[in-house]
Design a protein around this motif. Structure first.
Motif, PDB file in Angstrom:
ATOM      1  N   GLU A 280       0.839  -1.205   0.000  1.00  0.00           N
ATOM      2  CA  GLU A 280       0.000   0.000   0.000  1.00  0.00           C
ATOM      3  C   GLU A 280       0.871   1.251   0.000  1.00  0.00           C
ATOM      4  O   GLU A 280       0.609   2.216  -0.729  1.00  0.00           O
TER       5      GLU A 280
ATOM      6  N   ARG B  78       2.195   2.063  -3.386  1.00  0.00           N
ATOM      7  CA  ARG B  78       1.168   2.672  -4.249  1.00  0.00           C
ATOM      8  C   ARG B  78       0.933   4.119  -3.865  1.00  0.00           C
ATOM      9  O   ARG B  78       0.814   4.995  -4.714  1.00  0.00           O
TER      10      ARG B  78
ATOM     11  N   ASP C  63      -7.784   4.077   3.452  1.00  0.00           N
ATOM     12  CA  ASP C  63      -8.035   2.689   3.040  1.00  0.00           C
ATOM     13  C   ASP C  63      -8.774   2.658   1.709  1.00  0.00           C
ATOM     14  O   ASP C  63      -8.474   1.845   0.829  1.00  0.00           O
ATOM     15  N   ILE C  64      -9.737   3.550   1.585  1.00  0.00           N
ATOM     16  CA  ILE C  64     -10.494   3.596   0.329  1.00  0.00           C
ATOM     17  C   ILE C  64      -9.590   4.032  -0.817  1.00  0.00           C
ATOM     18  O   ILE C  64      -9.616   3.459  -1.913  1.00  0.00           O
TER      19      ILE C  64
ATOM     20  N   CYS D   5      -6.384   3.635  -1.038  1.00  0.00           N
ATOM     21  CA  CYS D   5      -5.467   2.531  -1.365  1.00  0.00           C
ATOM     22  C   CYS D   5      -6.169   1.497  -2.225  1.00  0.00           C
ATOM     23  O   CYS D   5      -5.605   0.974  -3.192  1.00  0.00           O
ATOM     24  N   GLU D   6      -7.413   1.210  -1.855  1.00  0.00           N
ATOM     25  CA  GLU D   6      -8.174   0.230  -2.617  1.00  0.00           C
ATOM     26  C   GLU D   6      -8.322   0.690  -4.063  1.00  0.00           C
ATOM     27  O   GLU D   6      -8.149  -0.080  -4.998  1.00  0.00           O
ATOM     28  N   GLU D   7      -8.623   1.957  -4.229  1.00  0.00           N
ATOM     29  CA  GLU D   7      -8.825   2.493  -5.565  1.00  0.00           C
ATOM     30  C   GLU D   7      -7.507   2.492  -6.348  1.00  0.00           C
ATOM     31  O   GLU D   7      -7.483   2.206  -7.541  1.00  0.00           O
TER      32      GLU D   7
ATOM     33  N   SER E  34      -5.066   0.458  -6.054  1.00  0.00           N
ATOM     34  CA  SER E  34      -4.597  -0.864  -6.464  1.00  0.00           C
ATOM     35  C   SER E  34      -5.587  -1.564  -7.378  1.00  0.00           C
ATOM     36  O   SER E  34      -5.280  -2.591  -7.962  1.00  0.00           O
ATOM     37  N   ALA E  35      -6.795  -0.996  -7.491  1.00  0.00           N
ATOM     38  CA  ALA E  35      -7.778  -1.647  -8.362  1.00  0.00           C
ATOM     39  C   ALA E  35      -7.301  -1.551  -9.804  1.00  0.00           C
ATOM     40  O   ALA E  35      -6.958  -0.478 -10.276  1.00  0.00           O
TER      41      ALA E  35
ATOM     42  N   ARG F 189      -8.266  -1.180 -13.202  1.00  0.00           N
ATOM     43  CA  ARG F 189      -9.509  -0.770 -13.831  1.00  0.00           C
ATOM     44  C   ARG F 189      -9.461  -0.964 -15.329  1.00  0.00           C
ATOM     45  O   ARG F 189      -8.413  -0.802 -15.932  1.00  0.00           O
TER      46      ARG F 189
ATOM     47  N   ARG G 144     -14.739   7.779  -5.757  1.00  0.00           N
ATOM     48  CA  ARG G 144     -14.792   6.789  -4.672  1.00  0.00           C
ATOM     49  C   ARG G 144     -14.926   7.460  -3.316  1.00  0.00           C
ATOM     50  O   ARG G 144     -15.696   7.043  -2.463  1.00  0.00           O
TER      51      ARG G 144
END
Ligand code: ADP
Ligand code: MG
Length: 544
Positions: free
Chosen positions: A420, A423, A465-466, A468-470, A472-473, A475, A488
């Motif tokens: 994370e 990123r 957290d959100i 990081c999620e975005e 690493s997604a 797309r 997001r």
């Protein structure tokens, strides 16, 4: 014309390639055949996303009994004869490849009759065997395609879930339905009627497919110069979507994909539409067939213009003319930031807000319904607002508008996993451009001193957290990182369905929504509100 097998020298000129990739390609080819046959009504049915079966029925001219078997022969077509014909085709099909390609990978049944015949014909093609016989049939043609790829398991495995394939079929039908408003379309998926579009004007068709609210915000485009004719509908700058999914281009009636056409369409919106929003459009480009090469792509989804520049220029000119009444922001302001900066010119007046669009008069919060919707009184009637979609849109626009950092009461140090942290470090700039004051703090830790003002009060760790999620997604090609992050975060921070709101809170949200650029639509493209107008209310009470 009769169906004939093309001579080899003509057939060899045809752009080769896989015609049938998935159920939606079958639907596309069958719709094109129906349109070429002069149908005024087309019914499309599919079961399990077309994996079980697909059926397209039309009321076109039909196929005479003696020619039905030929329709399944490779390079057999009634639409061209010679190489020269290739340069002047006006029909959607011309290669005589679709039906044989389908029959090679599925079980096909054709039921057809011409007006000159008293009895119809049924053809069944299965595993290379063809049987033909008499059958009752209305004038027109109905083609049923079963067990697609039954003999090509590898290709069948390559397909997506029935739900996703059904979605592609729907997209395909929408594309033709938008382009051919004079033809009636019905779409039935798994026995459910999902589209009933009677013949109508382009605007009426747009209303059926996109809803009244959107259709009311469309402008006609009509422009001609020499050999080029451009017409259709584009959205007012008060309406935009978060993606280009609502842009449709047709060249001489043939749906085409082209990034350059999108650029030509969008240029006149610069300074009129907020960044990150894309216009909706149905744009027809008409020009002599000799200026278009339709034979460059196996699925005929791309074309080549011999006068490329003038076509793109024409599209821009046509759209510019349609938008002439909408003021444009001054040139030279930073493209990514305008018009939200304090020193930016005031918002251009939202010219001619359509009635029912709600910009006239302040909305007054009345009550909350199901802890999900805000009911408000407006000049045009009762406004029903989806509280989450509305808040999301407001937050998205504020985030997008540029960094307005809100300092935290005290700096916070957050630690992340190595992955994370990597990123975050790589995309730190995107976060900073949204208003995060964040820096590496040794190891996998980061120090946060401020968060974007629209997100103030949200738990800081949850926001990261959100993010990081975005980050690493992986797309599918969609949108710029900054925009996706803003979407997001806005979604996460917005009030949810089920959150109780006080009248004051609802009023604040309504006020903010009315200030928003694209108040009618949340960043995901769902509507944020609608008006229950006087007419509708009176109709319900049978006063009209
Ligand atoms: P193409 O459309 O390129 O000619 P197809 O394989 O799609 O090739 O169709 C072969 C021929 O069958 C067409 O040229 C047309 O004459 C006939 N045909 C196919 N579908 C229909 C239909 N729905 N109505 C009338 N004729 C059709
Ligand atoms: Mg065809």
């Amino acid at each position: 014309m009769e169906i004939q097998v093309l001579r080899p020298e003509v057939a060899s000129r045809i752009a080769a390639g896989e015609v049938i990739e998935r159920p939606a390609s079958v639907v596309k080819e069958l719709i094109e055949n129906a349109l070429d046959a002069g149908a005024t009504a087309i019914r499309i049915e599919a079961q399990e996303g077309g994996l079980a079966w697909i059926r397209v029925a039309d009321n076109g001219v039909g196929i005479p009994r003696d020619q039905v078997p030929l329709a399944l022969a490779r390079f057999a077509t009634s639409k061209i004869r010679t190489v020269e014909d290739l340069a002047t085709v006006r029909t959607l099909g011309f290669r005589g490849e679709a039906l044989p390609s389908i029959a090679a990978v599925a079980r096909v049944e054709i039921l057809t009759r011409t007006a000159a015949e008293t009895e119809g014909t049924r053809l069944v093609a299965e595993e290379g065997r063809i049987t033909v016989g008499p059958a009752a049939s209305p004038v027109g043609t109905m083609v049923t395609v079963r067990d697609l790829f039954y003999n090509a398991p590898a290709r069948r495995r390559f397909l997506k879930s029935p739900l996703r394939e059904a979605e592609r079929i729907r997209e395909t039908v929408y594309r033709y339905a938008l382009g051919y408003p004079g033809v009636a379309f019905r779409l039935i998926l798994d026995g459910r009627e999902v589209l009933v579009a009677p013949p109508g004007t382009p605007l009426e068709r747009a209303a059926v497919l996109w809803g009244r609210e959107v259709a009311d915000a469309l402008l006609p485009v009509a422009w001609e110069a020499a050999d080029l004719r451009i017409h259709g509908l584009v959205s007012r700058p008060t309406l935009g979507r978060a993606s280009r999914a609502f842009q449709y281009f047709y060249v001489n009636g043939r749906p085409v994909r082209s990034g350059l056409l999108a650029v030509a369409l969008e240029r006149p919106y610069t300074g009129r539409l907020p960044p990150g929003r894309y216009p909706l459009a149905v744009v027809h480009i008409g020009l002599p067939p000799a200026f278009v090469d339709v034979n460059v792509h196996p699925q005929k989804a791309e074309v080549r213009f011999s006068q490329e520049r003038s076509v793109y220029w024409g599209v821009s000119r046509a759209v510019e003319a349609a938008l002439a009444d909408f003021p444009r922001a001054e040139a030279g302001t930073a493209a990514g930031r305008w018009p939200f900066e304090a020193e930016a010119p005031p918002l251009p007046a939202l010219a001619e807000p359509s009635p029912g669009y709600g910009h006239s008069g302040r909305w007054r919060a009345l009550a909350q319904l199901f802890q999900c919707y805000i009911l408000a009184q407006g000049e045009d009637g009762l406004i029903v607002v989806d509280q989450h979609a509305a808040h999301e849109q407001v937050l998205f626009e504020r985030l997008w508008g540029g960094p307005s950092p809100a300092p935290l009461p005290s700096p916070t140090v957050l630690s992340f996993t190595a992955r994370e942290a990597e990123r975050l470090e790589a995309d730190l700039e995107a976060l900073q451009s949204l208003g995060f004051d964040v820096e590496p703090f040794g190891g996998n830790a980061f120090i946060v001193r401020a968060v974007p003002a629209p997100l103030a009060g949200q738990p800081v760790k949850a926001l990261f957290d959100i993010a990081c999620e975005e980050l690493s997604a992986v797309r599918r090609g969609g949108g710029e990182l900054r925009e996706r992050l803003a979407m997001r975060l806005a979604c996460a921070a917005a009030v949810k369905a089920g959150d109780g709101l006080s009248v004051e809170e609802m009023q604040a949200l309504l006020d903010a929504l009315q200030e928003a650029w694209s108040p009618a639509i949340c960043p995901h493209g769902r509507p944020a509100w609608f008006v229950l107008g006087r007419e509708e209310i009176e109709r319900r009470f049978l006063r009209r």
